[in-house]
Design a protein around this motif. Sequence first.
Motif, PDB file in Angstrom:
ATOM      1  N   LEU A  59       1.089  -0.992   0.378  1.00  0.00           N
ATOM      2  CA  LEU A  59      -0.094  -0.015  -0.029  1.00  0.00           C
ATOM      3  C   LEU A  59       1.087   1.140  -0.009  1.00  0.00           C
ATOM      4  O   LEU A  59       0.483   2.183  -0.676  1.00  0.00           O
ATOM      5  N   ILE A  60       2.120   1.330   0.899  1.00  0.00           N
ATOM      6  CA  ILE A  60       2.651   2.427   0.869  1.00  0.00           C
ATOM      7  C   ILE A  60       3.674   2.688  -0.381  1.00  0.00           C
ATOM      8  O   ILE A  60       3.567   3.785  -0.924  1.00  0.00           O
ATOM      9  N   VAL A  97       2.423   1.850  -3.483  1.00  0.00           N
ATOM     10  CA  VAL A  97       1.671   2.226  -4.408  1.00  0.00           C
ATOM     11  C   VAL A  97       1.212   3.668  -4.190  1.00  0.00           C
ATOM     12  O   VAL A  97       1.153   4.424  -5.128  1.00  0.00           O
ATOM     13  N   LEU A  98       1.170   3.972  -2.806  1.00  0.00           N
ATOM     14  CA  LEU A  98       0.906   5.613  -2.724  1.00  0.00           C
ATOM     15  C   LEU A  98       2.022   6.549  -2.897  1.00  0.00           C
ATOM     16  O   LEU A  98       1.929   7.661  -3.510  1.00  0.00           O
ATOM     17  N   ALA A 112       2.486   6.720  -6.597  1.00  0.00           N
ATOM     18  CA  ALA A 112       1.197   7.523  -7.180  1.00  0.00           C
ATOM     19  C   ALA A 112       1.597   9.038  -7.040  1.00  0.00           C
ATOM     20  O   ALA A 112       1.399   9.633  -7.778  1.00  0.00           O
ATOM     21  N   ALA A 113       2.186   9.409  -5.929  1.00  0.00           N
ATOM     22  CA  ALA A 113       2.691  10.779  -5.676  1.00  0.00           C
ATOM     23  C   ALA A 113       3.627  11.046  -6.560  1.00  0.00           C
ATOM     24  O   ALA A 113       3.675  12.354  -6.979  1.00  0.00           O
ATOM     25  N   LEU A 169      -1.741  11.306  -7.950  1.00  0.00           N
ATOM     26  CA  LEU A 169      -2.361  11.859  -6.937  1.00  0.00           C
ATOM     27  C   LEU A 169      -2.570  13.411  -6.948  1.00  0.00           C
ATOM     28  O   LEU A 169      -3.428  14.163  -6.306  1.00  0.00           O
TER      29      LEU A 169
END
Length: 144
Positions: free
Chosen positions: A110-111, A113-114, A117-118, A123
């Motif tokens: 999850l981290i 991917v985040l 994405a940033a 995002l």
Amino acid sequence: MALGLILVIRRGRPRGGWAWLQALSGLYLVFFLTQHIAAVFWARSAFAPFDTNVYWAAAVASRPPLSLYFIPYYGLAIMAVFAHIAAALHFRQAHSMPRLPNITLGAGVLISVLILAALTGFLGPVSLPPAYQAFLSSMEERLR
């Protein structure tokens, strides 16, 4: 990193999924850190004065063809850190908190991917300062 390599060599072939995960994630971290540290020194010397901060990562992760290499490169590094920690938790605390290693693995995905994405602007837009735009142009020119 040297201790990790020594442990992989001394222990021989891993036995079991968690042992494989620990060995492979550690080997990837050795690869990543070696390459990343060399790249930091190169970027800081070739483009001096140049700060290798989040804009540096965003520059190479934001546009193809560089992103085709750097998105998996960064993503696997982040997941490898969490996988290595999860394997250590499995071997140290499997009896007291058996789900914690799996939760740690999930958090790593999850981290990762985040963060990616940033970095890639998914995002929200990433406005690269002029020095990083010039760096990106120079990198793209080298690939031509």
